[in-house]
Structures are given as structure tokens and as C-alpha cells.
Motif scaffolding. Sequence first.
Motif, PDB file in Angstrom:
ATOM      1  N   GLY A   1       0.799  -1.216   0.000  1.00  0.00           N
ATOM      2  CA  GLY A   1       0.000   0.000   0.000  1.00  0.00           C
ATOM      3  C   GLY A   1       0.829   1.262   0.000  1.00  0.00           C
ATOM      4  O   GLY A   1       0.350   2.310   0.420  1.00  0.00           O
ATOM      5  N   VAL A   2       2.076   1.195  -0.465  1.00  0.00           N
ATOM      6  CA  VAL A   2       2.937   2.373  -0.513  1.00  0.00           C
ATOM      7  C   VAL A   2       3.385   2.589  -1.951  1.00  0.00           C
ATOM      8  O   VAL A   2       3.350   1.674  -2.784  1.00  0.00           O
ATOM      9  N   ASP A   3       3.808   3.806  -2.229  1.00  0.00           N
ATOM     10  CA  ASP A   3       4.335   4.129  -3.547  1.00  0.00           C
ATOM     11  C   ASP A   3       5.829   3.857  -3.587  1.00  0.00           C
ATOM     12  O   ASP A   3       6.497   3.719  -2.555  1.00  0.00           O
TER      13      ASP A   3
ATOM     14  N   CYS B   1      -1.695   7.766   5.857  1.00  0.00           N
ATOM     15  CA  CYS B   1      -0.746   8.191   4.831  1.00  0.00           C
ATOM     16  C   CYS B   1      -0.172   9.554   5.197  1.00  0.00           C
ATOM     17  O   CYS B   1      -0.893  10.419   5.701  1.00  0.00           O
ATOM     18  N   GLN B   2       1.095   9.725   4.900  1.00  0.00           N
ATOM     19  CA  GLN B   2       1.710  11.027   5.103  1.00  0.00           C
ATOM     20  C   GLN B   2       1.393  11.910   3.907  1.00  0.00           C
ATOM     21  O   GLN B   2       1.775  11.593   2.780  1.00  0.00           O
ATOM     22  N   VAL B   3       0.704  13.002   4.161  1.00  0.00           N
ATOM     23  CA  VAL B   3       0.272  13.898   3.097  1.00  0.00           C
ATOM     24  C   VAL B   3       0.824  15.293   3.355  1.00  0.00           C
ATOM     25  O   VAL B   3       1.257  15.627   4.453  1.00  0.00           O
ATOM     26  N   LEU B   4       0.800  16.075   2.296  1.00  0.00           N
ATOM     27  CA  LEU B   4       1.280  17.456   2.347  1.00  0.00           C
ATOM     28  C   LEU B   4       0.092  18.397   2.484  1.00  0.00           C
ATOM     29  O   LEU B   4      -0.882  18.299   1.723  1.00  0.00           O
ATOM     30  N   LEU B   5       0.176  19.298   3.445  1.00  0.00           N
ATOM     31  CA  LEU B   5      -0.843  20.324   3.652  1.00  0.00           C
ATOM     32  C   LEU B   5      -0.159  21.674   3.772  1.00  0.00           C
ATOM     33  O   LEU B   5       0.994  21.765   4.226  1.00  0.00           O
TER      34      LEU B   5
ATOM     35  N   GLU C   1      -4.999  -0.990   3.093  1.00  0.00           N
ATOM     36  CA  GLU C   1      -6.401  -0.587   3.167  1.00  0.00           C
ATOM     37  C   GLU C   1      -6.534   0.892   3.494  1.00  0.00           C
ATOM     38  O   GLU C   1      -7.397   1.587   2.972  1.00  0.00           O
ATOM     39  N   ALA C   2      -5.671   1.386   4.392  1.00  0.00           N
ATOM     40  CA  ALA C   2      -5.727   2.801   4.735  1.00  0.00           C
ATOM     41  C   ALA C   2      -5.397   3.672   3.532  1.00  0.00           C
ATOM     42  O   ALA C   2      -6.025   4.705   3.299  1.00  0.00           O
TER      43      ALA C   2
END
Length: 1639
Positions: A50-52, A721-725, A789-790
Motif C-alpha cells: 500500500g505504498v508508492d 498516509c503522510q500527506v502534504l498540507l 487498506e488505509a
Amino acid sequence: MDQAASNRRFGSSCVKLYLCSNPADSVVERRALRDVVFPKLREHCRRELGVDFRVIDPHESIHPSHWPDENTRKELIKDCRETSAGPFLLALIGHEYGRASLPAQVEVSHFHMLLQQIQQAGLSTRPLERVYHRDENTIPLSFCLRPSRLPQEENHRQDLVTVFETAVSMCVHKKLLTEGEGLGLNRSVLDGDLRFALVNCPRDDVVRRCLVYVRKVTNLKVEQEARGMDSFQFNTQSEEEGTFPISNRVKASPRENDLLSDLIDNFLRGLIDSYQLEAYITTVECDPRHGYTAARRRVYAELLCHRVYSDLVRLTDNIAEDGESGFCDFSDALAREQVEQEELRAVLSRFYVITRPEMEEVRAYVQQSDYQRPLLLTGGPCAGKTVLLAHCAQRMKFWLQDADPAVITFFADLPHFPTPERLLSSLCYQIFRSYGRSSSSQGTCFGCYRGATEPRDDDSDVTQLNLRAVFRAIKKPDISLHEVAECLSSLLSMLPCSQKPLVLILDGVHQMGHNFAAQIIESLPSPLPPGVKMILGVSDKQTRLARVIKLHYPECSAPGFVSDGGKKDLGCLHVALGSADRKQCLKVLMSLLSNSGRRVTSGQLPLVTRALTSCSLPLYVRLLHAHTSLWSSDSEVSESQLPAGVHSSIAVWLDHLEHKYSSSVVARAVSYLTLSRVGLTESELADLLSKAHSDQVAQVDAERLLLDLKSFLTTTTIIGCQVLLWMSRHFGLVVEKTYLDTCEARRKIHSELADYFLSRWNTCLEKSSLNEGGARAREYVDEQPSLREAVHAREAVELMHHIRESNNWELRWEVLTSWRFHRVLVKAGLLKHLVAMLRQEEGSRDHFRECALLASTLASSSCFLQSSPLELPTLMEASLLPYVGLFPALAAYVGEIRCERRTRGCGLAVALPPAPDTVALLRHLKCESGPKRLTAAAAATQCGTIAKVVCDGSAWMWNGSSFAAVRLSASSEQGELKFAGVKSSRRFMLFSTLCNKLFLWDATAPEILTEVKASRTLNMLAGFVTSERRLCAWWKQDSLVGLFDASDTTVKDLRCPSCVTCAVFCSDGARVFCGQEEGTVSIFDVVQCNLLRSCSNSSHRAIVSIILCEDKQEMACVESSGDVKLWNVPSETPTLVKESFAGSKFNNMLNIDYSDEFDSLLVCHGNQVAVWDTCEWEKCDRFLAPRGQAFVQAIFSKGGHHFLAFLEARPLVLVWRVNTGQCVLSLEVHTLPHTLLKTTSDIVCVTDNGCLLAWDSKMVFLAGETPKMECGVKNVAVDQTGRCFYTSDGTRTVWSWSLETGLPHAHFLHGHPVKKIRLSRDDVTLVTLSAEDIYIWHPETGQNILRIGGGGATDVLITPNCHFGVSICELGLSKVWRMAHGGVVCGIHLHLSSAQVSAESTFLIGLHGGNLLAASLWSGTISKSFRRVESSEDVVAFGTLSQHADFVVVVVASGAIYTWKMSDETVCRHFQLPPTFYCQPENFRVTSDGSFALLSIDNEAINLLDVSQVRLCSLKADGSVMKACLDETGRYVAYISQRRSRCGACSQHTRAILTVVQLSDGEKVGRVFLRKDPLTLLMHGQQSAFVGFQDGSVGVYCISGPLTGEEDALGCSKKSGSKLKGCCCSAGPLRWFPCVRIR
């Protein structure tokens, strides 16, 4: 690496790999890896983890001018090391060291030294001075390399490298530079990158996250000398290998060879020996004749690809497993959100670099325990409120050292809380979790909990019971604001104490919109309970919200922090955050510049000082750092070039990025970040840029842009998931104003994002389906959802958001009703989010009912699904299958579930769902928060508009298609009016007010209230009727009737002899008939407003309804007693035609419901409901209320086949079938109903507390008409095909069912209750036992062939050859008779219990006095007897084997198991059961081949005997086993179990469970949670399990796989649905009667 970086790495959702190589010596290898290995690794990481997976190759471009400089490469390496979820470095070392490049920066002293050496060598220094410029803004003072803009400049610089290297060597030789300093200026790209990546790297990272591959070529020097080559090159120039020009490759000098040897033999060897660096050295021998050919290099590249793929898969999988071990439970959304809030709090607190004096005021507030009011922190935009509160939250443990505070924060930066209910639910959960971590020594009630688990049921303490109720309430997806506010208040009053206080910090609630902030504030307890501190951060521009806070906390009006002497009286309840100190801002700016190796000159410092004087906001300081770090000593900087504020600074920063990259790339990047729903990962942003931009942005260029953007982005975890904000929402505001100022621009970006996530979604689903058919196909355990799944869940949330915003309605429906979409969200704990998304679609133009049904089904099972998410497919299949015929769009949903099950190769499908006992709600509109509101009145129009008036005087409207009610308001000179009641007629509504005013609402006209003008004071409105636009109203205890028009609301009065109780218009509206209290009917001319005629009954009872039959010139008057008087009303005097009496002793009629569509009248009394035929005006039937209860209201369903009613003090709406009198459905409403209403498509219930519940009329009809037997199903018989089966319920009727239609197609009637049913193996004959009579039926024709009477039979059997039947009698003679004509063959005198017919149809085998005997079916004599080994051992159980006709399995009382060969009467003992395993005769079953035997049911276990492997098995069940059954072939065992009922547990958790287990390996094939109580279980063949229920319904469940049963079942549902949709209530199965003749 610090702990924060480590956490970021383990929370990362991307494996980011830096490819370190010599660009000129790795072209073939890098291309092979890029084309072959990296795509496979990307697919592996996405599918399995589930990772890139991303690879950063700094030399990806063919133009060296596009390669990143040394500083950028170092930043890229550092970023990969800190953020990669797995390995971060892949190094390829060849046989060439590589040329060094000009360093990006050289200190001034070193640069002058180098220039001096060049001059001494007799060379010109001008070329070097032209490419370097002196920069006074660097630390230390340095000469910086000018950026090259043309490829020709880059070639010229390569020529300068030799000059630069010579100067450096001379300086080292003369000891002007140390050897290390010289190497630092002359290292190649490969050497420099490799040393930066590995030097000072943690040991664990070197061992587990780095891979180095070294290629050595032998005989290369000999070959070069033999060929006379100036440099090594390929002997063929193919397109593949000709990427780099030969002119750029010069002969490797001995010094370069020494540096390469030093790199490999010293540096790498040292890391291998000390750190166990994973490095592979491959020696390639150069062909002496042909050299190092392209073919040899390709062979090496292939071997390298194989090695790299296997190594990276191994490292990635191992490190990903370690990272996931520290993650929270992905299936618990509330727990995940708490972790995300805590992580964001830590991230924001790191931005606190400017000391604020307001922090001491916050500290003083939390340290004083005698204040029960919140602290309000206000400030302007970008003032730093969020950062200050985050820092205060981190300091709470230090400030309150004597206690152990629980600190809970909410920051609006996370886009997780779209509603106040969700926010408050999250706060409640975090309180649970925070107090669950306390130790048992503290004496708290949560001492034994681990995390936020549900409180235990074995503790009956009142506090524990309350906590359990709160815990379950906050898990509901449809919890109301009032309910969650009560939960929060309960928790705050029960848990916090002086030893463990609670500190709540809420920041930015005003940014949620929709007046949510005020609702949240009003839901908080006032005053705060002891031990609770609350800090609210809001903007100083939110004056309305400040007023709400002041009203909710009246004492929270202190102007600010007061002196120490006044703290105790007033406290610090309001803190205004102003601008930061300018000197501190300047100090922070200098520190930021110093950390980045920059500074401002003395000439630039005054400009910076003046800029900070005008704006000293913390965010402006960081933006100013971004501007000033670009300055150099030769930059022309003026005061006008400095942006004046935050928004201007952001705009200038965006302009700089556009100049550095390109405007289109930057515009798209920042637009993607701004319009994302929950943020984008780095991989997603890079992919979007490369796919959306026409120039195909290279990966390294995307990484460089990301590095620049990260200056003002925060990296946080959302949905795993680690996302950019954006660091601040103001970046998004500027981006929207700059790039997204039109709807078309926003829609275009949303469409691009939707297309991107849709492609990822489809890809992951296809690969997931393929993968699940493999090794994981047999997996059926409630495992914790993984990171995969996440990741999929976050992508699903993003996908749905962008589809909605791009207005793609077709795709929106397709995705939203996708089973896989639901599965991903439910497994990730986003059930509430899914329900909210479905309900948002309910106001859409298409499929809103399907969305409402899906949302209602999920919401009603939320408690169950949150604990058992893997049960979603069977739950949804069983719930939706009965209604597929009504909603064909849901057939694809059910089909998707079955396709997924077949792909996995296992599962339990619902072939025929049992009859529903309730109907899912389509709407559930709850009342607003605040005190409980009681309904005063409710009404509905024909077009579906519902209105309700609440006791507080408010009125609410619902238009039938939305999921929200609108509040009505009416005002006069005295102010806003309060409503008292509402009545409806066709499309109109009349609202009465407490001040006796009347307002008209036309549902088809503009939605406005029109006041009805009357010349007198009006009483309370009693009702009104309409004819076109003409209205006639009457009032309580008033003899006047008012006529008015919808366009002219002036009332004209008509006077009647007594108080008016009802009225009706004739069809043309020319006359109005008014019924009155004294039994009189007055007929008025509407145009002339005069009395035409009147009539009255002799009983003088009040007339409650008038029904006109104008074609017969008749008028029916329904009296208050329920009696009906039929009048002939010609043009002259009316005459009484007929009197019909209701027969009720009570004069308490509650309501009536008349339908001219099916000529029926319903009259509801407290004790009964009567139904009248209005054609003949005869009473058809009456339905009595249950004993001790009374009806309140009853109405017909749509079509009149059912009526609905509710009883006093019962929170249920019951549904009766009119033609049978059965109560067929129970609609749960949870609170007491107030009114039942009908619209064109819905049944609506308005409850006492103001909730509005709506059911689909067709669903109610279909559920009510679904056939089920009168009593519980006791016997089931199935034919050999499995497509037809028979059931009996102990009554006189046996039903024959067709699985193809899902309906009974015949009823076999008997004279007495049926005890047994038997079906012959050839399916030709059905034998039933009723009382003492035996019936023989022909199932296909329904003919009763024979009826055999007498004999006192208690059981009946059919021989396997289908020629004979045996009637078993306990007292008399058991008879054997022929099936064809009923002739008796013989009689058996002994009673044989548990009798079975042998497989060869020759003997009746049974028990008698502990002996096992076999009686001949020809003579009736006992022919054979089981010979006991021990005379004292009784036979307790036995079983015949159809596949081994001569053998019988026998179990004796001691537990010994034998086989009895009947032909020669030999006995063979096989084994002895241990004492823990015993045989239960009533449950003992043997398969047809004797491979397995079911021995007993032991509470929560099933004991089996595996005969083939001679072993005993104990199968653990999910609760207490109720029924168990083996299939005949011995492949499966099916059982029904029920979980232990816990105190306060919801009904969903105590449902019975049907489970099918494969006997060969004990693996669960599947399970289904049954919605009702089972009574019978039967396995048929290898495919189906038949379950009979206590309510008379039957369910059929088939084992999934490559079977045809599922498709047939789905087709059956469609057929049955379409048939029931238009069927008549009198239609039904054929009824077959028994013959009279008895043999």
C-alpha cells in the motif's frame, strides 16, 4: 536521525530511492533498471504494502545543464533518508570514477588562493572569474557559481574543470590546502553523493536501507593499450548506448583510478567491515579481442536487474513490517484521528520560535483549579494562535507536574471534521483513550483498559454502565448533536479529577462553516465540571461567535488577564494575541538565514527592519526568510520590492517559483494541493505533475519543486498516509485568488484529480482481486486492516470528493454505489464518512432512493460493522437482495459482491433471503440540539412536503427529497410569531399561531407564507379541505365555516346549526358539505354562500367524515362511534338509504383513512381497527389491539393491501396484512410515534421528540407481501436438484417453494397439523404425517394420491428405492406399505426407535431396549441383531452408509465405535472415544461414505470424528452452538451459534451466526449473521444450507465458488421483485386439498 525524522519515515507511504551513479558510466544499467525493475517494484509496493515507490535519478535528463547542483543533490539525499518508508540509497559504481564538476560555492580565501596558483601557472583567471561571483550574503563569505543557462556554457565549464583541478592539486602540494579540503573540491558526483549519504549515517540505516553494486572490469587497461584508445568506449555505437557524446569522455587519469580504488577498497570496505553495508562486487572480464562489448554489458545489466529487484523487495518488505508494527489500528477511525491530531500538535509546536508573553497567561489559567470557565484566545489572521496553542499543549505535562493531565487538542488544519457531531464524537473518544492509559493504581474506573476499548461488562458499577452507554453511542454514524453533547457532558463529569485533570484545546472551530462553531460551543457543558480546563482559539473577527461564547458562559466576559491580586476573583478568561515583538522577529529571521547558510548585508538590514516594523506576524517572518535567502551582494534590493504583508509575500514567492520552473507547472502543483480533500502525498503530486503537464516533468524536477514547496508545507498523517498540507490556510486563499478564480478553472483541476485517482483506484482494485484469489483466498479471520487498506481508503475519499466537485454525475453514482468502494472505507474505519457521503446524494436527481437505502442499511448495522468489518458483504447482500426488483440499480452492487466472492474462491452467499421482519429507513431527520422538543402537530401534502410544529412554537418543513428540514418563520408587528398547529389538504397547508393568526402554504408556489385575512378572531384551526384553489376551513368549537381562495385569502363565513367537525367539496367545487357535532350535515352553495339543504341522523352523534359517491348520488357519513349512515342526496331532500353499525362499544374513534382508489375505509378505535368496503358499505374485517394495549392511529399503506398502526407507549409501527389479518412487519422508531403520514411514495412517522422517519411505500409493501408460514419452520425437505423444497410449521399446511422464484408455488392442505414430511429420492412422491393419517402427494400436479388412516404412527420413512413407505408406531404395529397403492406388505411388532432404512431398502434398523435390530421389510420379522462385545453395553447411536450399503456405524455407551457388516453379521471395533469426547444420540450423524461423523455439541464446540485419518476434532464455534449439520458427502459442516448476550449489548452482536467449515482443513468457508431466530438447519448436497426461522420464513445460503446458484439466486430475486411489484393482494400459491378416501 532524530526521533521526529524516524517517525516520519515509519509513517511514510512511499519508498523513495536515490540513485547514486556516475552519469557517464551507468547509462545502460540505469536505463535497464528504469524500464524493467522500477515499474515492477512500484507495482509490488502498491499491491502488497500500500505504498508508492519512487526513484530519484539526478541525471535523468540527457542535458547536463538540467542536472541538479551539489546542494540540491544533498537535499534530495537527505529527504530520501528521512522520508523513505524503506531503502533510500541505490549506488551503482562502475569502472570509471567520473569527472568532478565545479563546486557550487568556494570560500573567498580558498578562491583567491586558487586564482593565485592559476596565475603562477601562466594561465588566465578570467574564465573562472566569469563563472563565479562574490556573494556577501553567504556564510562563510564565498564565491558562488553562476547558474548556466545554455548547453554551450556547460561544455565550456567542463573545460574549466581541468584548470580548477590543477589549481587545487598545486594548493594541496604546497600545503596551502589540506588533503581533505582538496578532495572536497575535486570529488566526482558519484564520490560526493555516496560519502554524503553514508558518512554519519545511523548504523541501522546503513545495514538495512542502502544497497551498493560495484562493477569491476578486468583486462580493460590491456585492451585500451592494444586498441590505442584515448578513452574506454563501446566498440559499437547503438542508439541505446550513444546517450553521452564521446567528446565528453576523456581518458581516465591515474589520479582518478586511485580515487576510485580509494572509494571502493577503503571507504566502502570500511563500511562493510564495521557496519555490514550490503554491497555486491561483480568482476567482469573484458574480452581481449573484442573488448567490453555492448552484449557483455547488457548481460551484466540483466543480472543487475534481477539482483536489484530481489534485494529491494526483501528490504522493502522487512522495513515496512517493522514500520507497521508501530501504527495504530487502521480500522478505528476515531483512534487514528487522535494519533493524527497528536502528530499535528507536535509538528505545529516546532514552529514556535518567537516567545509570546501570552503563553504565561495560558499557564496561569491551567494552573488554577477553581475556575470553571473556558479561556478564549483571540487574534488576527496569521497571528500565531494555532502554533501557540500547540506549544502550550506540549508544555502541559511540565506545567502540571503534580498531576497527570490528559491533553486533548483539535486543530482545524486537519480536514477530518465536517460536522459538529463528528468533532464532539472524536473528543469523547479521545477522552476515553486518554483516561484508558492511566494505571490501575490511580483508582480510576479505566484502570484495566488498554486504549479506548469498550468498558467491561462484568462490572455492574453505575459509572461503568454509563460509560458503556456513552462508548456505544459515540460509535453510531447517525448520532445527533444533542446525543453527543450529552455524552461529552457525561464524560467530563465522570472522568476528570484533580489527580488527572483534563485540558481541552479547540482551535479554529470557526473555520468549519455552516454555523458549526456556534453549535459546538452551545453543546459544551456550562459551567465546566471540576478538573476540566478548556481553551478556545478563534479569530478576533468572529464577533458573532464571541457573543455566543459570552451567552453560553456569562462569566466569560473578563477583558483579559488581570493582576495577581484579581486572579482568584476573575481569572484569565480572555487573552488577545497581538503582533510579535519586532526584535524577536528579526532575531528569528537571522537564525533562519544562518541555518540555511545565508545572511543579510549591512545595507540590506534596514530594509528588513522596516519590513518587520510594518508586519511582525510569525508567518511573515518565514516568508521574509524565503525572500531574503535569494538575495546576493549584487542584487538590487529596494523597499518597494519587499512585499508588505502575508498575502503579498505568498504571491511574490509563487512568482519566484514560476520563474525558477514554469508558470504552468507551479500553477498546477499549488492548485492540486489547495483543492485536495485530505492532502496529497509526495508521490501523488509528482505523478500528477508528470502526467498532467505536456512537457513531461522529470522526476528530479518534480522533486526539486517539492523541496521548494516544503518550506511552507507540513507533512502529517491522515488516514494512515503522510500527506502534504499548507502550513497556513492563507496559502490556499492566495492560490484560489491567483489560479482558481473561476468555476471552470476549479472544475478542470478537480477533473484532473478525479481522473488520476480513478486510474489508481481501478488499478489497485484489479490487482487486489487477482491477488486475493491466491494464497489469501482461504483467509477468513478478523485481521487488522493493513496500511494498504488505509491508503486505498484515503484515495477513495479523494476520488469521491473530486468526482463530486467536477459534477460528473454518472461517475459519481458508479463509484458511490460500488461495493469495493464501500468495503475499503468500512475496513478503514470510515463507516461514518461513507454514510455521510451517501446521504449527501439523497437530494440528487437520480438514484437518491438507492443511496438512501444503502446509507440506512450501513447506519443501522454500524455497531456490528465497526467490530466485524469483514462481514460487510453478506450483511449487505442479505439486506439488499429482497429489494433488487424495486431498485434494479442495486443489482450491480449485489453482483459485485458475488463476483468478488467467486474470485476469492470461497464464501457463503445468500441464495434466498428470509422474509424481512422490518424495513430500512430511507430518512431519519433528527431534531436539533438543545432541550428535548415535543411535536405538537404534523401534516403532509400530496406532493410529499412534510410539516411539523414543535411545542416551542417553531415550525419545520421537509420537501421529501433532501436530508434536512428547513425552519419556517412568520413575523408581525409584535415580532416573530409562534406556531400552534398545522393541517394539510392536497397541495396546501394551513399553519395556525398562538395569536390566532392563520398562514397558507402552497407547495407548488414560491415557498412563502401568506396570511389568511379574517374579519374576526379565529379559534384553533380544526381542519380544511380544498377544491382547485378554493379552500374551506373550520375551527374547533365553532359553528362558522370559512371560505377563501388561495389568491385572495379574505375569509367568507358560512354559519352552521352546531359546531363543525368536518367538511368536503363536491367534485366541481360548487357545493360544500359540512358535518357537525349534533349529527347534522349542511350543504352550502359556494358561489352564493347560502344554505341549500341539510339532513341529520337520529343518533345525533358527531359526524367525523363525509364521503361523497357522486356517480351514485350517495353520501356516507361516518359517526364518532364508527357507524356509517348512507344518504341519497339528489337535488331535493336527502333520504337515509342504509345504516351500518361498527359494533364497537366505545365512542372513541381516533382517526379514519379513506381511499377511493381501492374503495376501502379504515376506522381506528382504541380497541380495534375496522376495514369497510365502500362499494357495499359493509364491514370487511376488524383487527383487535393486543391485550392490555390500545391503538393510537392507523392508516392504509399505498395500495391498501396493508395498514400501519402504532400503539400506546410502544416505540414501534406495526404493519398488518389486510387479507390475512397477520402482523407481518415491525418498523422500529426508537421513540414514541406522534403521527403517521402518507405521501405519494413514502410512509412518514413523526415522533414525539420531533424526529422524522420515512419508509419507502413499495419496500413496505414488498416486505409485507414476502411469504412466510404461520408458525416457525419445523421441517424442511429438499429435492435432488436443490431448486424445489418443502416446509412445514406444525399447522395443517405444507408449502412447496421454488428457489428460482423465491416464492411458494403450492400449498398442501391437511385435516390436522402436520408432524413429518418426507420426500422420495426420485422427487416423485411427497409423504406427510398429519395426526395419525399419512398423505401421499404428487408434487408436480399437487394431487393427493393416497390418504392412509389410523395406526397411531409417530414417524414415516421412505425406502431409498422409493417403492415402499414405513409408518413407525410406538405402541401399535409399524407397517410397511407400497407407495403406488398403499397396500400393506407386512407389519413390525417391535418398536424400533431412531429407525433408519438400510441403503439397499431391505431392512428397518433401529434401537430396542439398548439393542440394535434389523427387521425385514418383506416379512416384518427381526432378521439381524448387532452382537454386543460386552453384554452390559447398550447401543446409543448408529448410522447407515449409503455408499457402503452393507455397513452400519455403531456407537455403544462406553464410547467404543464399531462397524457392523450386516451381510455376515460381523462386528469390527475401531477405536475408543476418550472421556472428554462423548456421543449425543440426538446429534449423531454420519456422512454417506463414512468419512466423518458428528459426535456431539459441547456448548461452544462441535466434536467430530475423522474416520479416514482416525482422529478426533473439536471445532471451536463463535458462541454457543444451537444446531449443527453435516453434508452428505462429508466436505462441509454447517452450524448455527449464538454469542453470549452481554449487558447492554446491541441486538446485532447477539445475532445467531450460520457458519460453514470445510472438514478437510478446518478452514471457514464463510459465515452469515442471521437477522432472526433460527429453528431448523439442513445441509443439501455440497452447495446449500437451508435455515428455517421461528417467524415462518426460510433462508437459503449457498457455498460460493464456480457454482451457478448465485447467479440463479440473483435472477430469482429480480423475478420475484418484479412480480410482487404489481401483484394483487389476493394472488398467491395454488392450494391443493386432500382426498376424502382413506385406506
